[in-house]
Scaffold this motif. Structure first.
Motif, PDB file in Angstrom:
ATOM      1  N   UNK A  35       0.839  -1.215   0.000  1.00 47.23           N
ATOM      2  CA  UNK A  35       0.000   0.000   0.000  1.00 47.23           C
ATOM      3  C   UNK A  35       0.865   1.253   0.000  1.00 47.23           C
ATOM      4  N   UNK A  36       0.354   2.304  -0.609  1.00 54.17           N
ATOM      5  CA  UNK A  36       1.087   3.567  -0.659  1.00 54.17           C
ATOM      6  C   UNK A  36       0.231   4.690  -0.094  1.00 54.17           C
ATOM      7  N   UNK A  37       0.872   5.557   0.683  1.00 60.57           N
ATOM      8  CA  UNK A  37       0.223   6.719   1.291  1.00 60.57           C
ATOM      9  C   UNK A  37       0.939   7.960   0.791  1.00 60.57           C
ATOM     10  N   UNK A  38       0.192   8.941   0.301  1.00 54.52           N
ATOM     11  CA  UNK A  38       0.768  10.198  -0.183  1.00 54.52           C
ATOM     12  C   UNK A  38       0.391  11.325   0.767  1.00 54.52           C
ATOM     13  N   UNK A  39       1.389  12.085   1.197  1.00 54.81           N
ATOM     14  CA  UNK A  39       1.147  13.252   2.042  1.00 54.81           C
ATOM     15  C   UNK A  39       1.030  14.466   1.131  1.00 54.81           C
ATOM     16  N   UNK A  40      -0.141  15.049   1.077  1.00 55.72           N
ATOM     17  CA  UNK A  40      -0.392  16.209   0.227  1.00 55.72           C
ATOM     18  C   UNK A  40      -0.927  17.343   1.088  1.00 55.72           C
ATOM     19  N   UNK A  41      -0.959  18.540   0.511  1.00 55.30           N
ATOM     20  CA  UNK A  41      -1.487  19.665   1.268  1.00 55.30           C
ATOM     21  C   UNK A  41      -0.951  20.983   0.758  1.00 55.30           C
ATOM     22  N   UNK A  42      -1.362  22.044   1.410  1.00 54.80           N
ATOM     23  CA  UNK A  42      -0.950  23.387   1.041  1.00 54.80           C
ATOM     24  C   UNK A  42       0.523  23.571   1.359  1.00 54.80           C
ATOM     25  N   UNK A  43       1.168  24.464   0.631  1.00 49.82           N
ATOM     26  CA  UNK A  43       2.578  24.717   0.894  1.00 49.82           C
ATOM     27  C   UNK A  43       2.781  25.260   2.308  1.00 49.82           C
ATOM     28  N   UNK A  44       3.846  24.801   2.958  1.00 48.89           N
ATOM     29  CA  UNK A  44       4.222  25.222   4.310  1.00 48.89           C
ATOM     30  C   UNK A  44       3.199  24.787   5.365  1.00 48.89           C
ATOM     31  N   UNK A 100      -2.674  17.330   4.711  1.00 44.97           N
ATOM     32  CA  UNK A 100      -2.186  18.109   5.847  1.00 44.97           C
ATOM     33  C   UNK A 100      -2.694  19.544   5.728  1.00 44.97           C
ATOM     34  N   UNK A 101      -3.268  20.044   6.817  1.00 38.74           N
ATOM     35  CA  UNK A 101      -3.833  21.402   6.860  1.00 38.74           C
ATOM     36  C   UNK A 101      -3.139  22.182   7.973  1.00 38.74           C
ATOM     37  N   UNK A 102      -2.781  23.421   7.684  1.00 35.63           N
ATOM     38  CA  UNK A 102      -2.173  24.302   8.684  1.00 35.63           C
ATOM     39  C   UNK A 102      -3.276  24.875   9.569  1.00 35.63           C
ATOM     40  N   UNK A 103      -3.419  24.341  10.772  1.00 37.01           N
ATOM     41  CA  UNK A 103      -4.473  24.801  11.669  1.00 37.01           C
ATOM     42  C   UNK A 103      -4.275  26.212  12.172  1.00 37.01           C
ATOM     43  N   UNK A 104      -3.039  26.744  12.061  1.00 31.21           N
ATOM     44  CA  UNK A 104      -2.771  28.098  12.538  1.00 31.21           C
ATOM     45  C   UNK A 104      -2.954  29.148  11.458  1.00 31.21           C
ATOM     46  N   UNK A 105      -3.288  28.732  10.240  1.00 32.15           N
ATOM     47  CA  UNK A 105      -3.441  29.687   9.141  1.00 32.15           C
ATOM     48  C   UNK A 105      -4.732  30.484   9.301  1.00 32.15           C
ATOM     49  N   UNK A 106      -4.749  31.683   8.693  1.00 32.69           N
ATOM     50  CA  UNK A 106      -5.920  32.547   8.808  1.00 32.69           C
ATOM     51  C   UNK A 106      -7.132  31.982   8.081  1.00 32.69           C
ATOM     52  N   UNK A 147      -7.839  28.294   6.882  1.00 37.40           N
ATOM     53  CA  UNK A 147      -7.557  26.882   6.588  1.00 37.40           C
ATOM     54  C   UNK A 147      -8.591  26.254   5.653  1.00 37.40           C
ATOM     55  N   UNK A 148      -9.845  26.698   5.741  1.00 39.29           N
ATOM     56  CA  UNK A 148     -10.854  26.146   4.834  1.00 39.29           C
ATOM     57  C   UNK A 148     -10.534  26.475   3.380  1.00 39.29           C
ATOM     58  N   UNK A 149     -10.054  27.703   3.134  1.00 37.79           N
ATOM     59  CA  UNK A 149      -9.646  28.082   1.784  1.00 37.79           C
ATOM     60  C   UNK A 149      -8.502  27.222   1.277  1.00 37.79           C
ATOM     61  N   UNK A 150      -7.566  26.864   2.184  1.00 36.76           N
ATOM     62  CA  UNK A 150      -6.463  25.997   1.784  1.00 36.76           C
ATOM     63  C   UNK A 150      -6.968  24.602   1.414  1.00 36.76           C
ATOM     64  N   UNK A 151      -7.908  24.093   2.195  1.00 40.30           N
ATOM     65  CA  UNK A 151      -8.469  22.762   1.905  1.00 40.30           C
ATOM     66  C   UNK A 151      -9.115  22.754   0.526  1.00 40.30           C
ATOM     67  N   UNK A 152      -9.907  23.768   0.228  1.00 36.82           N
ATOM     68  CA  UNK A 152     -10.584  23.838  -1.072  1.00 36.82           C
ATOM     69  C   UNK A 152      -9.573  23.949  -2.213  1.00 36.82           C
ATOM     70  N   UNK A 153      -8.501  24.748  -2.019  1.00 36.28           N
ATOM     71  CA  UNK A 153      -7.495  24.918  -3.066  1.00 36.28           C
ATOM     72  C   UNK A 153      -6.783  23.592  -3.354  1.00 36.28           C
ATOM     73  N   UNK A 154      -6.465  22.836  -2.308  1.00 33.86           N
ATOM     74  CA  UNK A 154      -5.782  21.549  -2.503  1.00 33.86           C
ATOM     75  C   UNK A 154      -6.698  20.570  -3.213  1.00 33.86           C
ATOM     76  N   UNK A 155      -7.966  20.553  -2.842  1.00 35.58           N
ATOM     77  CA  UNK A 155      -8.893  19.610  -3.470  1.00 35.58           C
ATOM     78  C   UNK A 155      -9.127  19.953  -4.941  1.00 35.58           C
ATOM     79  N   UNK A 156      -9.035  21.215  -5.287  1.00 34.09           N
ATOM     80  CA  UNK A 156      -9.143  21.576  -6.708  1.00 34.09           C
ATOM     81  C   UNK A 156      -7.997  20.970  -7.514  1.00 34.09           C
TER      82      UNK A 156
END
Length: 494
Positions: free
Chosen positions: A276-285, A361-367, A369-378
């Motif tokens: 099995x393979x797991x990929x770590x993806x997410x917003x930069x930084x 991976x989502x940066x919980x300290x970002x102003x 985070x929901x916008x980052x989630x949507x951008x990654x899913x796009x």
């Protein structure tokens, strides 16, 4: 939405939130070699050391005999003004976008002097901002002494040309800025080729000349040696440049295709062995590399900078029940990720598209985070990875607002909260990852001779064991295995 334009000036302090602090970078991602056992220095430590190493700068007369690359760049920083057009969303969305542009500009090695954005229904087709606002922008450029203007959007070639003609300084759009950061951070042969391919595709549509020098035609006695046989209409300079770019693009595509073959072979081998393979993806930084280090001890480069990781890293690890799987760190995503980069990094992003589980991976300290989630899913949808199982990992809980973390967990029920820096929640994240791994489906009950210890080892690594007993004739094992392994065990079935 109103038709009239309103200017909003972003406070300069907003642009300074990500100013490079060398001491902080060393504390967060690099250990002093004098204080570290040489055997404990990881690849990431060496990569970060190389990025900050002492190097002599020829022809620069200062009192310092040696200065770091970061210090040199601070002495030679471009002075930039940021410009944005706010077409939809809230004012917070506009300010977050400009703050991110400031972080990108500083990561690229520039000093942000001022930032403004304008409310419009649509960007001006000729000058991006309103024609009247260009004059005001020119005054800001002259008053601050800026030498570059960065626009928060992808400019058409005509917009770029019109702004440069009016402002008399270099104009860069968001796409070119991101490409520049990628060019600075690429280190592998494949990464450099991917970045160059993206830059050439971007540049090809934006060739222009000053004083008509790109409209010259080859003919007569020319420096290129065309002479007899080369007279007539010929190629213009811009046509020659475009042809050379196309030739280089074709060569890079061939090279990348050859490099991608190795990566494809490795993925096929993993699939053949049902690993099995797991990929770590997410917003930069967002902390993807830190999470990989915490989960697998990979020791890859960690730096508090945008797009610090460009080259994917794959590490083999084991679940608590002994099953083997791989975990890959990938390049970070960003809002409005340039299409050229998605195409150029297609072979790299296939690590995500071919995975069995995406750890988002989502940066919980970002102003936002929901916008980052949507951008990654796009982006995941663009590369064909939208249907792959996804586990949201809310990172940086040690500095995040607990209310924001609770809001994210309510919005994303299939999520865990962790801190890759402190280790908090890592055990829960590992348990959630292992629960999502594909499980072998074929049941077996076999008496394996002691001479076939290799089969028992494969069962531990690739299968699930319900019962195990050592008898006089061999090892009696029952459980579930992959189809290939079950086929080998069929000869010893009970």
């Amino acid at each position: 939405m109103t038709n009239h334009a309103e200017d909003f000036t972003l406070d300069t302090e907003l642009a300074q939130t990500a100013a490079w602090d060398t001491d902080d970078d060393f504390e967060s991602g690099y250990a002093d070699p004098d204080d570290t056992d040489p055997e404990e220095v990881t690849t990431g430590d060496l990569d970060l050391a190389a990025r900050h190493e002492l190097r002599r700068v020829a022809g620069l007369r200062t009192e310092l005999e040696d200065i770091t690359e970061v210090e040199y760049r601070q002495l030679r920083l471009e002075r930039v003004v940021l410009v944005g057009v706010w077409t939809d969303g809230t004012i917070e969305d506009a300010e977050n976008s400009m703050a991110e542009l400031a972080l990108l500009a500083e990561t690229a090695g520039s000093e942000v002097l001022d930032a403004i954005y304008q409310r419009r229904q649509n960007p001006d087709p000729a000058t991006y901002v309103g024609r009247g606002k260009v004059e005001g922008l020119g005054e800001i450029v002259q008053a601050t002494g800026a030498d570059t203007v960065i626009c928060d959007g992808e400019l058409a070639p005509s917009q770029l040309r019109n702004l440069e003609d009016r402002l008399k300084v270099k104009v860069v759009d968001r796409t070119a800025l991101i490409l520049d950061i990628f060019a600075q951070h690429a280190k592998s042969k494949e990464g450099k080729a991917q970045v160059e391919l993206a830059q050439l595709n971007y540049m090809k549509q934006r060739l222009r000349g000053w004083g008509g020098n790109l409209s010259r035609q080859v003919g007569g006695r020319v420096a290129g040696g065309a002479g007899i046989g080369g007279r007539g209409p010929g190629e213009t300079k811009i046509e020659t440049d475009r042809r050379r770019i196309n030739d280089r693009i074709a060569k890079l595509r061939r090279e990348l295709k050859a490099m991608a073959g190795t990566r494809t072979t490795m993925r096929q081998e993993r699939r053949r062995n049902a690993v099995p393979s797991v990929a770590i993806a997410g917003y930069t930084n967002a902390g993807k590399s830190s999470l990989l280090n915490r989960l697998t001890g990979a020791g890859v480069l960690v730096e508090n900078a945008l797009f610090a990781t460009l080259d994917p890293t794959t590490r083999r690890t084991q679940a608590t029940d002994g099953r083997v799987y791989t975990m890959s760190d990938t390049v970070g995503f960003v809002r409005h990720l340039p299409h050229q980069l998605v195409e150029a990094f297609r072979s790299t992003l296939e690590e995500v598209a071919d995975s069995d589980l995406i750890v988002h991976v989502v940066d919980g300290s970002h102003a936002d985070p929901e916008g980052q989630i949507n951008a990654v899913r796009e982006v995941l949808a663009e590369i064909g990875a939208a249907d792959i199982p996804e586990l949201i990992v809310i990172n940086k809980t040690d500095v995040a607002d607990p209310l924001v973390v609770a809001r994210l967990k309510q919005r994303e029920p299939h999520s865990v909260a962790v801190s890759a820096r402190t280790g908090e929640g890592i055990a829960d994240a590992l348990a959630a990852i292992e629960a999502e791994l594909p499980r072998p489906q074929v049941e077996f009950d076999a008496l394996v001779p002691y001479a076939r210890g290799d089969l028992v080892d494969q069962i531990h690594r690739l299968g699930e064991i319900d019962s195990l007993e050592h008898t006089a004739d061999g090892t009696r094992i029952a459980g579930r295995a992959t189809e290939a392994l079950a086929g080998e065990l069929a000869a010893y079935a009970v």
